[in-house]
Design a protein around this motif. Structure first.
Motif, PDB file in Angstrom:
ATOM      1  N   ARG A 140      10.808 -52.501  85.186  1.00 24.99           N
ATOM      2  CA  ARG A 140      10.874 -51.728  86.438  1.00 24.99           C
ATOM      3  C   ARG A 140      10.265 -50.355  86.228  1.00 24.99           C
ATOM      4  O   ARG A 140      10.246 -49.834  85.118  1.00 24.99           O
ATOM      5  CB  ARG A 140      12.327 -51.587  86.913  1.00 24.99           C
ATOM      6  N   SER A 141       9.793 -49.766  87.323  1.00 25.90           N
ATOM      7  CA  SER A 141       9.122 -48.466  87.198  1.00 25.90           C
ATOM      8  C   SER A 141      10.120 -47.306  87.197  1.00 25.90           C
ATOM      9  O   SER A 141       9.765 -46.187  86.841  1.00 25.90           O
ATOM     10  CB  SER A 141       8.114 -48.283  88.342  1.00 25.90           C
ATOM     11  N   ALA A 166       5.839 -49.856  83.450  1.00 16.89           N
ATOM     12  CA  ALA A 166       7.242 -50.223  83.666  1.00 16.89           C
ATOM     13  C   ALA A 166       8.012 -50.067  82.358  1.00 16.89           C
ATOM     14  O   ALA A 166       7.428 -50.138  81.275  1.00 16.89           O
ATOM     15  CB  ALA A 166       7.355 -51.662  84.168  1.00 16.89           C
ATOM     16  N   THR A 168       6.158 -56.891  92.909  1.00 14.48           N
ATOM     17  CA  THR A 168       6.874 -55.614  92.939  1.00 14.48           C
ATOM     18  C   THR A 168       8.107 -55.713  93.831  1.00 14.48           C
ATOM     19  O   THR A 168       9.175 -55.210  93.479  1.00 14.48           O
ATOM     20  CB  THR A 168       5.924 -54.497  93.418  1.00 14.48           C
ATOM     21  N   ALA A 198      10.594 -57.555  91.722  1.00 11.62           N
ATOM     22  CA  ALA A 198      11.074 -56.834  90.527  1.00 11.62           C
ATOM     23  C   ALA A 198      11.906 -55.618  90.893  1.00 11.62           C
ATOM     24  O   ALA A 198      12.849 -55.267  90.186  1.00 11.62           O
ATOM     25  CB  ALA A 198       9.881 -56.406  89.663  1.00 11.62           C
ATOM     26  N   GLU A 199      11.548 -54.971  91.980  1.00 11.89           N
ATOM     27  CA  GLU A 199      12.158 -53.665  92.261  1.00 11.89           C
ATOM     28  C   GLU A 199      13.200 -53.726  93.380  1.00 11.89           C
ATOM     29  O   GLU A 199      13.661 -52.674  93.823  1.00 11.89           O
ATOM     30  CB  GLU A 199      11.057 -52.657  92.649  1.00 11.89           C
ATOM     31  N   ASP A 200      13.510 -54.917  93.871  1.00 15.09           N
ATOM     32  CA  ASP A 200      14.445 -55.050  94.985  1.00 15.09           C
ATOM     33  C   ASP A 200      14.102 -54.024  96.073  1.00 15.09           C
ATOM     34  O   ASP A 200      14.907 -53.184  96.444  1.00 15.09           O
ATOM     35  CB  ASP A 200      15.901 -54.886  94.508  1.00 15.09           C
ATOM     36  N   TYR A 201      12.863 -54.135  96.526  1.00 16.25           N
ATOM     37  CA  TYR A 201      12.290 -53.175  97.462  1.00 16.25           C
ATOM     38  C   TYR A 201      13.064 -53.091  98.762  1.00 16.25           C
ATOM     39  O   TYR A 201      13.531 -54.081  99.275  1.00 16.25           O
ATOM     40  CB  TYR A 201      10.877 -53.647  97.793  1.00 16.25           C
TER      41      TYR A 201
END
Ligand SMILES: NC(=O)c1ccc[n+]([C@@H]2O[C@H](COP(=O)([O-])OP(=O)(O)OC[C@H]3O[C@@H](n4cnc5c(N)ncnc54)[C@H](OP(=O)(O)O)[C@@H]3O)[C@@H](O)[C@H]2O)c1
Length: 245
Positions: free
Chosen positions: A53-54, A49, A82, A85-88
């Protein structure tokens, strides 16, 4: 030893169209149990990351393969860290060759997920929330009210998670991380394949690597099954190899 770059001969191999790419990443033709493919992007110095974030590691090539892997999957398995963190959000395309959308299955011990987040509100198919009895009932109920299929497993470990997916006939599993869930899957020796994008950059800093698990996990041997490249990005595909005697 063979060179990948510079390309042998005077011409690079032809561009891959989406059908050819789908063939290269096809799951085994016959599956009677979940086959776990894991997809990660890492910087050349091993960061999973950049600033938490990735996305900072991505590239058009990585995004193309990311989308293709989702199209080939029957379920996208992801850890709650995830999702937070990534607002999937949910998958946007049906599984290739079918008219069903792969659900996102979220592993969470706490059930501490925001029912207003995109995973619940911006999706074609409700997410599956895989949790344990330790998760507060009020949180579980809130996620169920938001449309999630909430499953309380007796033990929230990779074996039980995969057994639940298998029970639903979801055999083509695509795990998109994160590092804690991947670490657990490695410990459980449940990983059949790793698709690893190596981004041409150094991230430095204190970022996590792609797997974070308990010490003492024996190394799991892999074999390199594919290697693509575009604009300096390497897209590697490893499959499970026979254990070292
Ligand atoms: N480079 C990449 O390709 C990539 C891919 C994915 C993520 N990431 C990065 O990874 C970071 C997140 O790391 P992470 O390790 O927190 O992610 P994670 O593995 O997605 O999430 C960890 C959380 O998932 C739940 N969980 C996972 N395994 C569990 C198990 N066996 N039993 C119970 N709960 C389990 C727990 O949720 P609860 O806390 O709710 O109990 C745990 O706190 C972010 O910075 C993200 O950007 C990078």
């Amino acid at each position: 030893m063979h060179p990948l770059l510079p390309a042998p001969g005077d011409r690079p191999a032809p561009e891959l169209d989406d059908n050819r790419l789908a063939d290269l990443y096809a799951y085994p033709a016959v599956l009677t149990a979940p086959y776990v493919r894991v997809n990660f992007v890492s910087s050349a110095d091993g960061a999973a990351a950049v600033e938490g974030r990735s996305g900072g590691l991505g590239s058009p090539a990585d995004r193309r393969v990311f989308r293709m892997l989702r199209e080939l999957a029957e379920v996208v398995l992801v850890g709650a860290g995830t999702v937070r963190a990534e607002d999937y959000r949910g998958t946007r395309r049906p599984t290739r060759g079918r008219d069903t959308f792969p659900p996102v299955a979220i592993v969470t011990g706490s059930a501490d997920l925001d029912p207003e987040s995109r995973c619940f509100t911006d999706t074609h198919v409700p997410p599956i929330v895989l949790t344990g009895a330790g998760a507060p009932r009020a949180r579980r109920d809130r996620l169920a009210a938001a449309g999630a299929d909430v499953v309380v497993l007796e033990r929230l470990d990779p074996e039980s998670v995969l057994a639940e997916l298998g029970r639903r006939g979801l055999h083509r599993v695509l795990c998109e991380g994160g590092p804690s869930l991947f670490g657990d899957l490695v410990t459980a020796d449940a990983v059949d394949e790793l698709c690893l994008t190596l981004a041409p950059l150094l991230a430095g800093g204190a970022a996590t690597r792609i797997a974070r698990g308990v010490p003492g996990t024996p190394p799991r041997p892999l074999q390199l099954a594919g290697a693509l490249h575009e604009d300096g990005t390497l897209l590697l595909r490893y499959t499970r190899a026979a254990p070292i005697e």
